[in-house]
Design an enzyme around this catalytic site. Structure first.
Site, PDB file in Angstrom:
ATOM      1  N   ARG A   1       0.820  -1.236   0.000  1.00 32.59           N
ATOM      2  CA  ARG A   1       0.000   0.000   0.000  1.00 32.59           C
ATOM      3  C   ARG A   1       0.848   1.279   0.000  1.00 32.59           C
ATOM      4  O   ARG A   1       0.371   2.337   0.385  1.00 32.59           O
ATOM      5  CB  ARG A   1      -0.978   0.027   1.166  1.00 32.59           C
ATOM      6  CG  ARG A   1      -1.980  -1.095   1.118  1.00 32.59           C
ATOM      7  CD  ARG A   1      -3.195  -0.785   1.951  1.00 32.59           C
ATOM      8  NE  ARG A   1      -4.149  -1.868   1.832  1.00 32.59           N
ATOM      9  CZ  ARG A   1      -4.171  -2.929   2.649  1.00 32.59           C
ATOM     10  NH1 ARG A   1      -3.303  -3.022   3.630  1.00 32.59           N
ATOM     11  NH2 ARG A   1      -5.064  -3.869   2.474  1.00 32.59           N
TER      12      ARG A   1
ATOM     13  N   LYS B   1       5.003  11.528 -11.306  1.00 31.27           N
ATOM     14  CA  LYS B   1       4.116  10.760 -12.191  1.00 31.27           C
ATOM     15  C   LYS B   1       4.716   9.368 -12.350  1.00 31.27           C
ATOM     16  O   LYS B   1       5.868   9.224 -12.774  1.00 31.27           O
ATOM     17  CB  LYS B   1       3.995  11.427 -13.563  1.00 31.27           C
ATOM     18  CG  LYS B   1       3.025  12.585 -13.607  1.00 31.27           C
ATOM     19  CD  LYS B   1       2.808  13.041 -15.039  1.00 31.27           C
ATOM     20  CE  LYS B   1       1.824  14.203 -15.098  1.00 31.27           C
ATOM     21  NZ  LYS B   1       1.694  14.752 -16.476  1.00 31.27           N
TER      22      LYS B   1
ATOM     23  N   GLU C   1      13.416  18.070 -24.269  1.00 34.92           N
ATOM     24  CA  GLU C   1      12.641  18.378 -23.058  1.00 34.92           C
ATOM     25  C   GLU C   1      13.303  19.521 -22.268  1.00 34.92           C
ATOM     26  O   GLU C   1      12.636  20.225 -21.517  1.00 34.92           O
ATOM     27  CB  GLU C   1      12.482  17.124 -22.183  1.00 34.92           C
ATOM     28  CG  GLU C   1      11.740  15.966 -22.854  1.00 34.92           C
ATOM     29  CD  GLU C   1      10.207  16.064 -22.777  1.00 34.92           C
ATOM     30  OE1 GLU C   1       9.684  17.087 -22.303  1.00 34.92           O
ATOM     31  OE2 GLU C   1       9.547  15.089 -23.204  1.00 34.92           O
TER      32      GLU C   1
ATOM     33  N   LYS D   1      10.737  22.869 -13.754  1.00 35.77           N
ATOM     34  CA  LYS D   1       9.715  21.838 -13.552  1.00 35.77           C
ATOM     35  C   LYS D   1       9.267  21.792 -12.098  1.00 35.77           C
ATOM     36  O   LYS D   1       8.067  21.672 -11.810  1.00 35.77           O
ATOM     37  CB  LYS D   1      10.240  20.459 -14.003  1.00 35.77           C
ATOM     38  CG  LYS D   1       9.184  19.385 -13.767  1.00 35.77           C
ATOM     39  CD  LYS D   1       9.290  18.165 -14.608  1.00 35.77           C
ATOM     40  CE  LYS D   1       8.063  17.283 -14.334  1.00 35.77           C
ATOM     41  NZ  LYS D   1       8.086  16.015 -15.019  1.00 35.77           N
TER      42      LYS D   1
ATOM     43  N   GLU E   1      -1.834  18.109 -11.717  1.00 36.76           N
ATOM     44  CA  GLU E   1      -2.224  18.570 -13.050  1.00 36.76           C
ATOM     45  C   GLU E   1      -3.695  18.953 -13.160  1.00 36.76           C
ATOM     46  O   GLU E   1      -4.423  18.487 -14.042  1.00 36.76           O
ATOM     47  CB  GLU E   1      -1.846  17.517 -14.107  1.00 36.76           C
ATOM     48  CG  GLU E   1      -1.742  18.124 -15.505  1.00 36.76           C
ATOM     49  CD  GLU E   1      -1.094  17.194 -16.515  1.00 36.76           C
ATOM     50  OE1 GLU E   1       0.020  16.727 -16.283  1.00 36.76           O
ATOM     51  OE2 GLU E   1      -1.750  16.951 -17.546  1.00 36.76           O
TER      52      GLU E   1
ATOM     53  N   ARG F   1       0.221  22.582 -14.569  1.00 37.02           N
ATOM     54  CA  ARG F   1       1.177  21.503 -14.885  1.00 37.02           C
ATOM     55  C   ARG F   1       1.021  21.019 -16.323  1.00 37.02           C
ATOM     56  O   ARG F   1       1.984  20.519 -16.925  1.00 37.02           O
ATOM     57  CB  ARG F   1       1.030  20.335 -13.896  1.00 37.02           C
ATOM     58  CG  ARG F   1       2.052  19.242 -14.141  1.00 37.02           C
ATOM     59  CD  ARG F   1       2.165  18.229 -13.027  1.00 37.02           C
ATOM     60  NE  ARG F   1       3.145  17.217 -13.373  1.00 37.02           N
ATOM     61  CZ  ARG F   1       3.665  16.337 -12.536  1.00 37.02           C
ATOM     62  NH1 ARG F   1       3.300  16.347 -11.270  1.00 37.02           N
ATOM     63  NH2 ARG F   1       4.549  15.445 -12.940  1.00 37.02           N
TER      64      ARG F   1
ATOM     65  N   ASN G   1       3.209  19.610 -20.892  1.00 37.66           N
ATOM     66  CA  ASN G   1       2.855  18.728 -22.009  1.00 37.66           C
ATOM     67  C   ASN G   1       2.953  19.461 -23.353  1.00 37.66           C
ATOM     68  O   ASN G   1       2.456  18.967 -24.369  1.00 37.66           O
ATOM     69  CB  ASN G   1       1.433  18.178 -21.837  1.00 37.66           C
ATOM     70  CG  ASN G   1       1.295  17.392 -20.550  1.00 37.66           C
ATOM     71  OD1 ASN G   1       2.269  16.833 -20.054  1.00 37.66           O
ATOM     72  ND2 ASN G   1       0.092  17.381 -19.975  1.00 37.66           N
TER      73      ASN G   1
ATOM     74  N   HIS H   1       3.295  17.752 -26.711  1.00 36.56           N
ATOM     75  CA  HIS H   1       3.084  16.319 -26.485  1.00 36.56           C
ATOM     76  C   HIS H   1       1.849  15.771 -27.189  1.00 36.56           C
ATOM     77  O   HIS H   1       1.819  14.588 -27.529  1.00 36.56           O
ATOM     78  CB  HIS H   1       3.015  16.013 -24.984  1.00 36.56           C
ATOM     79  CG  HIS H   1       4.370  15.988 -24.327  1.00 36.56           C
ATOM     80  ND1 HIS H   1       5.216  17.089 -24.308  1.00 36.56           N
ATOM     81  CD2 HIS H   1       5.046  15.006 -23.677  1.00 36.56           C
ATOM     82  CE1 HIS H   1       6.337  16.770 -23.663  1.00 36.56           C
ATOM     83  NE2 HIS H   1       6.260  15.515 -23.276  1.00 36.56           N
TER      84      HIS H   1
ATOM     85  N   HIS I   1       2.587  12.838 -29.395  1.00 37.58           N
ATOM     86  CA  HIS I   1       2.020  11.539 -29.055  1.00 37.58           C
ATOM     87  C   HIS I   1       1.299  10.928 -30.263  1.00 37.58           C
ATOM     88  O   HIS I   1       1.377   9.712 -30.504  1.00 37.58           O
ATOM     89  CB  HIS I   1       1.070  11.716 -27.871  1.00 37.58           C
ATOM     90  CG  HIS I   1       0.703  10.432 -27.222  1.00 37.58           C
ATOM     91  ND1 HIS I   1      -0.479   9.785 -27.494  1.00 37.58           N
ATOM     92  CD2 HIS I   1       1.365   9.649 -26.352  1.00 37.58           C
ATOM     93  CE1 HIS I   1      -0.525   8.667 -26.802  1.00 37.58           C
ATOM     94  NE2 HIS I   1       0.572   8.560 -26.100  1.00 37.58           N
TER      95      HIS I   1
ATOM     96  N   HIS J   1      10.729   9.451 -28.239  1.00 40.06           N
ATOM     97  CA  HIS J   1       9.763  10.350 -27.604  1.00 40.06           C
ATOM     98  C   HIS J   1      10.206  11.822 -27.703  1.00 40.06           C
ATOM     99  O   HIS J   1       9.427  12.692 -28.103  1.00 40.06           O
ATOM    100  CB  HIS J   1       9.569   9.944 -26.140  1.00 40.06           C
ATOM    101  CG  HIS J   1       8.678  10.873 -25.383  1.00 40.06           C
ATOM    102  ND1 HIS J   1       7.323  10.970 -25.623  1.00 40.06           N
ATOM    103  CD2 HIS J   1       8.949  11.780 -24.401  1.00 40.06           C
ATOM    104  CE1 HIS J   1       6.799  11.888 -24.820  1.00 40.06           C
ATOM    105  NE2 HIS J   1       7.759  12.395 -24.073  1.00 40.06           N
TER     106      HIS J   1
HETATM  107  N1  GLY Z   1       6.204  15.201 -18.097  1.00 38.81           N
HETATM  108  C1  GLY Z   1       5.152  16.063 -17.740  1.00 38.81           C
HETATM  109  C2  GLY Z   1       4.848  16.088 -16.286  1.00 38.81           C
HETATM  110  O1  GLY Z   1       5.582  15.530 -15.500  1.00 38.81           O
HETATM  111  O2  GLY Z   1       3.864  16.659 -15.900  1.00 38.81           O
END
Ligand code: GLY
Length: 375
Positions: A128, A150, A192, A234, A244, A248, A252, A255, A259, A273
């Site tokens: 958990r 993330k 990036e 960041k 997000e 946030r 992206n 992206h 994507h 990527h």
């Molecule tokens: N790579 C985008 C983020 O971490 O929100």
């Protein structure tokens, strides 16, 4: 005497009790024990790595941790997206339980974004939730995926669909690990870095124009500065909007287009990527210009910088690929929540001025995509 070149930078991602340090510098693997041990609930760590990174850096990291009083064991997974699946997660989880981890055991993700995402999700769910530490070894992971919590695995529907926000206790970005990264992956990771300037820091984009060649070619001090400045941007964004709900999403940038391009290539090595994100950012500039939001010379300046750095600036980069603009738009429409036939995109008013636009007409997107694939 200490060589000033080897002094690490330390940033903090400020999330209250879930906040953590991001240490960026050289020779950090051998010093990992002293940095990690004070953060552990216990004295044990399981290092998760892959078959590419393990042979290079597992022993130096394990030795560094043990020297600081951390007992280690390791799990090595196959390299590549195949590990970021339910089956890959099951394999890691059963090995963790075989090793009789307890709630004080920490995981250490040693590798690129795939290992980081998989290990982070394993840490979010094992018993958990247990602690984990990110030790990113690719440029992309150092400047993006290891920071911000993330974590995810892929579903057969799409990538990163099953996951959790689970913040690491520490990020250790050892610049020396980039020396073994294939050049193409360094260049892709650089996209990036530039992204951070493009979304909200025009002075950092200026810096990239002056220093991008040194980042890509391997100057360690310049690489350290690039990683530090990217992580600082960041960390600032994530601290404001961890899950997000709004801002946030700026991270992206490029992206949604990227994507769609990756989906059409089947996420194959024909388009990495970071390369897809670079092309996607150019498309986002072109769409912004088409909508009268952004000067055309900004898009041209970004394109020139990408080409100089060895990044692609358009879909023609993928040799032998026959792009279908309608298929790309279909990917974007399914990727996005469409409201009243409008799509949400990250657009820009110029370099360093990205914003969230929730009312983009599909025909404008199709126009930009059609031009890009015809070029
Ligand atoms: N790579 C985008 C983020 O971490 O929100």
């Amino acid at each position: 005497m200490t060589d000033p070149m080897t002094e690490p930078d330390t940033l903090r991602l400020d999330l209250g009790r879930r906040g953590y340090g991001i240490v960026i510098g050289r020779g950090l693997l051998s010093r990992a024990g002293g940095l990690v041990k004070p953060l552990l609930r216990g004295t044990r760590a399981v290092i998760v790595t892959d078959e590419n990174v393990g042979p290079l850096y597992l022993s130096p990291l394990a030795d560094g941790l043990e020297a600081g009083g951390v007992r280690t064991s390791a799990i090595t997974v196959p390299a590549g997206e195949q590990s970021k699946t339910f089956a890959g997660l099951e394999d890691v989880m059963e090995q963790l339980l075989d090793q009789r981890i307890d709630r004080k055991t920490a995981l250490v993700a040693l590798g690129g974004g795939i290992v980081g995402d998989l290990t982070g999700f394993a840490a979010a769910t094992a018993l958990r939730g247990i602690d984990f530490i990110q030790v990113p070894t690719s440029l992309l992971a150092q400047v993006d995926s290891s920071v911000g919590g993330k974590t995810a695995i892929n579903s057969r529907h799409a990538k990163n669909m099953i996951g959790a926000f689970h913040q690491p206790r520490l990020v250790l970005a050892d610049i020396d690990t980039l020396t073994t990264l294939p050049h193409r992956e360094v260049v892709a990771g650089y996209a990036e870095i530039v992204k951070h300037g493009l979304i909200c820091d025009p002075a950092f984009f200026d810096w990239c124009e002056r220093n991008g060649a040194a980042v890509v070619s391997g100057d360690p001090a310049i690489r350290q500065e690039a990683v530090r400045r990217s992580c600082a941007i960041k960390a600032g964004v994530v601290a404001e909007d961890e899950t997000e709900q709004g801002r946030r999403a700026l991270l992206n940038f490029g992206h949604t287009f990227g994507h769609a391009l990756e989906s059409e290539t089947g996420f194959s090595d024909s388009l990495l990527h970071g390369e897809a994100v670079a092309i996607g950012m150019i498309m986002a500039f072109d769409l912004s210009h088409r909508l009268g939001l952004c000067p055309g010379q900004d898009a041209e300046r970004v394109k020139a910088h990408f080409l100089q750095a060895g990044l692609p600036a358009g879909p023609d980069y993928v040799k032998g690929m026959r792009w279908d603009a309608d298929a790309l738009l279909a990917h974007m429409a399914s990727d996005k929540k469409a409201a009243d036939g409008k799509l949400t995109f990250i657009l820009t008013r110029g370099i360093g001025q990205a914003f969230i636009a929730a009312d983009v007409a599909p025909e404008d997107v199709l126009g930009v995509v059609s031009e890009a694939v015809a070029a």
